[in-house]
Enzyme design. Structure first.
Site, PDB file in Angstrom:
ATOM      1  N   ALA A   1       0.861  -1.174   0.000  1.00 15.27           N
ATOM      2  CA  ALA A   1       0.000   0.000   0.000  1.00 15.27           C
ATOM      3  C   ALA A   1       0.900   1.226   0.000  1.00 15.27           C
ATOM      4  CB  ALA A   1      -0.900   0.000   1.231  1.00 15.27           C
ATOM      5  N   MET A   2       0.386   2.350  -0.481  1.00 14.10           N
ATOM      6  CA  MET A   2       1.216   3.554  -0.594  1.00 14.10           C
ATOM      7  C   MET A   2       0.383   4.781  -0.262  1.00 14.10           C
ATOM      8  SD  MET A   2       4.157   4.868  -1.206  1.00 14.10           S
ATOM      9  CE  MET A   2       4.385   6.627  -1.020  1.00 14.10           C
ATOM     10  N   GLU A   3       0.992   5.655   0.581  1.00 15.80           N
ATOM     11  CA  GLU A   3       0.239   6.738   1.222  1.00 15.80           C
ATOM     12  C   GLU A   3       0.209   8.039   0.432  1.00 15.80           C
ATOM     13  OE1 GLU A   3       3.178   5.448   2.308  1.00 15.80           O
ATOM     14  OE2 GLU A   3       4.553   7.027   2.936  1.00 15.80           O
ATOM     15  N   ASN A   4       0.245   8.017  -0.902  1.00 17.32           N
ATOM     16  CA  ASN A   4       0.222   9.258  -1.688  1.00 17.32           C
ATOM     17  C   ASN A   4      -0.821  10.219  -1.139  1.00 17.32           C
ATOM     18  OD1 ASN A   4       1.822   7.775  -3.712  1.00 17.32           O
ATOM     19  ND2 ASN A   4      -0.098   6.706  -4.018  1.00 17.32           N
TER      20      ASN A   4
ATOM     21  N   HIS B   1      -2.640   2.556   8.901  1.00 13.14           N
ATOM     22  CA  HIS B   1      -1.229   2.921   8.670  1.00 13.14           C
ATOM     23  C   HIS B   1      -1.124   4.001   7.586  1.00 13.14           C
ATOM     24  CE1 HIS B   1       3.156   1.778   8.246  1.00 13.14           C
ATOM     25  NE2 HIS B   1       2.947   2.363   7.073  1.00 13.14           N
ATOM     26  N   GLU B   2      -1.790   3.788   6.471  1.00 13.80           N
ATOM     27  CA  GLU B   2      -1.672   4.749   5.366  1.00 13.80           C
ATOM     28  C   GLU B   2      -2.282   6.095   5.751  1.00 13.80           C
ATOM     29  OE1 GLU B   2       0.377   3.869   3.254  1.00 13.80           O
ATOM     30  OE2 GLU B   2       0.345   1.743   3.742  1.00 13.80           O
TER      31      GLU B   2
ATOM     32  N   GLU C   1       7.783   5.957   8.977  1.00 15.30           N
ATOM     33  CA  GLU C   1       7.260   4.597   9.116  1.00 15.30           C
ATOM     34  C   GLU C   1       7.102   4.130  10.565  1.00 15.30           C
ATOM     35  OE1 GLU C   1       5.861   3.428   6.790  1.00 15.30           O
ATOM     36  OE2 GLU C   1       6.778   4.275   4.986  1.00 15.30           O
TER      37      GLU C   1
END
Ligand SMILES: [Zn+2]
Length: 809
Positions: free
Chosen positions: A174-177, A209-210, A232
């Site tokens: 997953a990625m928090e853009n 988390h994201e 992180e």
């Protein structure tokens, strides 16, 4: 602008999904972290440098879902080319390049109720997923989580919208853009009534988390990747608070002990460890810091800090930090400064001690302390720290110490009265050493504790008399410490096992998690009937009371969250050990299932129960499960569980037939399932030898029928075997197989060598620890009546389901 990537999953790249009508639909999407934005546009591609992005995307008009970090300002026709449009976005807030994201697609979405959060919160996914209601849970939970964080941090977070997007074949987890989080399916799509509770837990924590990153990472950003923990380690810790805030049934303020603390301590003494803050210059070095140290140890150090400062002070310090450093690149010293301001205001630290002094000692060196508690005389103990691993260094830590005793077993104030200093590693404490003493209540300090030979039995006695006097998290860590200390040679394994004698009183999930983690190896390596019996007769009666208390029969109102997940694991172990309590229940469900073809077993125990049905009902049980497997459509997740259950048979003839089916192209096994059937049989104690023989007899057909891809099927089978094979005889057979056929798989010699190394270390482990554990259990059996116990023969399966892929950004 660069061309779209079609051969890697970074920069701007091409993905796709299969629509309801089986057509393949394309998606253009991005993954920029850590250094891929430069592939798409010229930029200073560093996390500490921020810019406002003005984005226009020219795309075919039939791609209707076009997303960026900010809201769409307008969509117009593209004058130069018919059938094309221009989507223009509002300017972004100042942000780092690695957070840039865009998606061109025709995905659909589910939106959270408008009342849950102040801006629209949507989950985008392929239309077939949205049609099955798979995007609704994550949209709702994201909106609730955002509202929770908004209140918690009181930041004026500048949001236009929050989109979560499920992109198939996404490279990261997953990625928090900013405003446009991207997830792989497993972390964002939830089908009500079909998805496991453990999976809901995982998904909820990844979303948390994201979203935690929107403050920690996006609003304030590590200036350089060497301090990635500022992103992180915080997203990791704050995610537990977020889940606890909106889904308290998952009990994440407790679960963090197993999931982050105990997990990262194992990483921290391995060769993979590194200081939380470490030099990172090259792309490879940057990539190598997305680890259990940066994430889970970083998160655990945050938990320790929150405890020694108190929750109110810690929260205040983080609010100062976020408010003052918004839109900037930050270093650890910025964080330490604002936490220290709060600590001074609230008078939380000893005179002359700063947050920086303390936290530098935890972030700039690897490993962690071993703290010893030893009697000094009848009326005092001394408490001392030493390096637990990495003895090459002599540097120590600032160690917060809380103390509870037999006379004062509960802790009122978590702010420690006692610190072991970096330069003063030993302190004396008044204590009547005829009574027990324990330090580090609930394992909030990031260290292991070892009591001397006089104090240890006093604690074990208390556990046997009344375990509830000691808190669940302290019990969990006591066991985790002693097993790990034993496995590293600091104490005898019997010292750890002594602490398990009280377990028939135990019903807390954080303790059972330790037991199942620490004893799995001994169980998997038990080979002979005598070895099986010793483990079964000791452990099954310990598990049974917890299972009786939690309830064998499914109760959808009670068996949710952490309790539901614990029940799944208890049933898995109980049935695998062969406790009639569980096996009878499985057989009851089997009978009911036979009478009602539409019956569906409760999803969360399906894997364990179907396995027990096949294991305990010979050919008939196998035939029944095979029929269920054949009748179940591919998209139904139960199909794979029925498939996996087939490998649980204890009948050698049945297993031989099953192995034969994997190479019979006319059999009713789905071709893509054949390899996993063989791997499944390899996990079965009764099947292991058969799989080795099968490899020897059928190697050519295995390669020709199951393919020669990478990894090859032979390599995959050897990999599965290597997790379980632990006898010299079996190793000899594997070695002979490899020697006879090496020429056929020359390209995979490197991995085969690593499997052989694993098997050799299994054999050594069994000699050093497995056999002493088993013989200790044999001498300490809880019951004499073994008649009610069937043969334990199955691998414990649920553990594999929970082996989380740690690849979330
Ligand atoms: Zn992250």
């Amino acid at each position: 602008m660069a061309a779209i990537n079609t051969n890697s999953l970074d920069g701007l790249y091409l993905s796709n999904y299969t629509d309801t009508d089986e057509t393949i639909k394309r998606i253009a999407t991005t993954q920029m972290q850590a250094y891929h934005a430069r592939q798409l546009f010229p930029c200073f591609d560093e996390p500490g440098l921020k810019a406002v992005f003005n984005l226009k995307i020219i795309h075919k008009t039939n791609y209707t879902t076009v997303l960026g970090n900010s809201d769409v300002a307008n969509v117009t026709e593209f004058a130069d080319l018919e059938g094309w449009s221009v989507t223009t976005f509002n300017p972004t807030v100042p942000m780092a390049t690695y957070l840039f994201a865009m998606v061109v697609s025709d995905l659909e979405y589910a939106e959270a109720d408008g009342g849950l959060f102040k801006v629209p919160v949507r989950t985008y996914a392929p239309p077939p997923v949205v049609a099955r209601n798979g995007a609704t849970y994550s949209a709702d939970i994201a909106a609730k989580m955002l509202a929770y964080f908004d209140t918690y941090f009181a930041t004026d977070y500048p949001m236009q919208k929050m989109d979560s997007v499920h992109i198939p074949h996404f490279s990261a987890g997953a990625m928090e853009n900013w405003g446009l989080n991207i997830y792989r399916e497993a972390y964002i799509i939830y089908y009500p009534g079909e998805s496991l509770e453990s999976y809901k837990n995982l998904l909820t924590s990844v979303v948390s988390h994201e979203l935690a990153h929107q403050n920690f990472g996006n609003l304030v950003t590590c200036k350089w990747w060497n301090e990635l923990w500022l992103n992180e380690g915080f997203a990791t810790y704050i995610s537990y608070l977020g889940v606890d805030g909106v889904r308290p049934e998952f009990r994440h303020r407790e679960w963090i002990l197993n999931d982050a603390f105990q997990y990262s301590m194992r990483v921290d003494v391995s060769a993979r460890s590194h200081p939380i803050v470490n030099d990172a210059v090259t792309p490879d070095e940057v990539d190598s810091y997305f680890t259990g140290i940066t994430y889970e140890k970083g998160g655990s150090v945050n938990r320790m800090t929150e405890k020694f400062l108190s929750e109110a002070t810690y929260k205040k310090g983080l609010q100062y930090y976020l408010h003052n450093m918004s839109y900037q690149g930050v270093v650890s010293d910025d964080l330490f400064h604002y936490l220290n301001v709060a600590a001074q205001e609230d008078d939380r630290l000893p005179a002359g001690v700063t947050v920086k002094m303390i936290l530098d000692s935890w972030t700039l060196q690897k490993s962690h302390p071993l703290v010893r508690v030893s009697a000094e005389g009848p009326n005092s103990v001394y408490i001392s720290q030493e390096r637990y691993a990495d003895p090459a260094s002599v540097d120590l830590w600032w160690v917060p110490v809380t103390v509870v005793t037999q006379d004062a077993p509960s802790l009122e104030n978590w702010v420690p009265k006692l610190w072991l200093e970096r330069d003063v590693p030993i302190k004396s404490v008044v204590h009547d050493t005829s009574k027990w003493i324990m330090i580090n209540q609930d394992a909030t300090g990031y260290y292991r504790v070892l009591y001397d030979e006089g104090l240890t039995p006093l604690i074990a006695d208390q556990l046997r008399r009344n375990a509830s006097v000691i808190t669940p998290l302290s019990r969990s860590q006591l066991l985790d410490d002693y097993f790990n200390l034993a496995y590293r040679g600091n104490v005898e394994i019997e010292a750890a096992l002594e602490f398990t004698k009280y377990l028939e009183q135990e019903d807390h999930f954080t303790v059972w998690e330790v037991i199942f983690t620490q004893l799995r190896q001994a169980y998997n390596f038990a080979q002979t009937e005598d070895e099986h019996s010793a483990i079964r007769n000791y452990l099954a009666p310990k598990i049974r009371p917890a299972l009786e208390k939690i309830g064998l029969e499914q109760n959808n109102n009670v068996h949710i969250g952490a309790l539901g997940i614990l029940r799944t694991k208890l049933i898995d172990w109980s049935c695998a050990l062969g406790d009639s309590f569980c096996v009878d229940y499985a057989n009851k469900l089997y009978t009911e299932w036979g009478q009602d073809v539409n019956k569906i077993l409760p999803i969360d125990i399906q894997a364990s129960i179907t396995c027990a049905i096949v294991a305990n009902n010979g050919q008939a049980g196998f035939d029944f499960m095979m029929a269920k497997y054949i009748a179940t459509p591919m998209q139904n997740p139960s199909k794979v569980r029925y498939l996996n259950a087939l490998g649980c048979s204890r009948d050698a003839g049945v297993l031989q037939t099953l192995l034969g089916m994997t190479l019979d192209t006319n059999s009713q096994l789905v071709r893509s399932h054949a390899l996993s059937v063989i791997q499944r049989v390899a996990m079965n104690k009764q099947g292991r030898r058969l799989v080795i023989q099968f490899l020897k007899d059928q190697v050519d057909r295995i390669i020709s029928i199951l393919g020669s891809g990478s990894p090859s099927p032979v390599s995959s089978i050897l990999s599965s075997l290597s997790s379980y094979v632990s006898t010299q005889e079996e190793l000899d057979e594997v070695l002979k197989f490899v020697a006879d056929h090496a020429a056929k798989f020359g390209v995979i010699n490197g991995s085969i060598n690593s499997y052989l190394t694993t098997i050799r270390s299994n054999i050594a482990w069994k000699v050093t620890f497995g056999k002493p554990i088993i013989s200790w259990m044999g001498e300490n059996v809880s019951i004499n009546n073994s008649a009610s116990y069937a043969n334990p023969s199955l691998a414990v399966f649920v553990s594999l389901v929970t082996a989380v892929l740690r690849c979330v950004n």
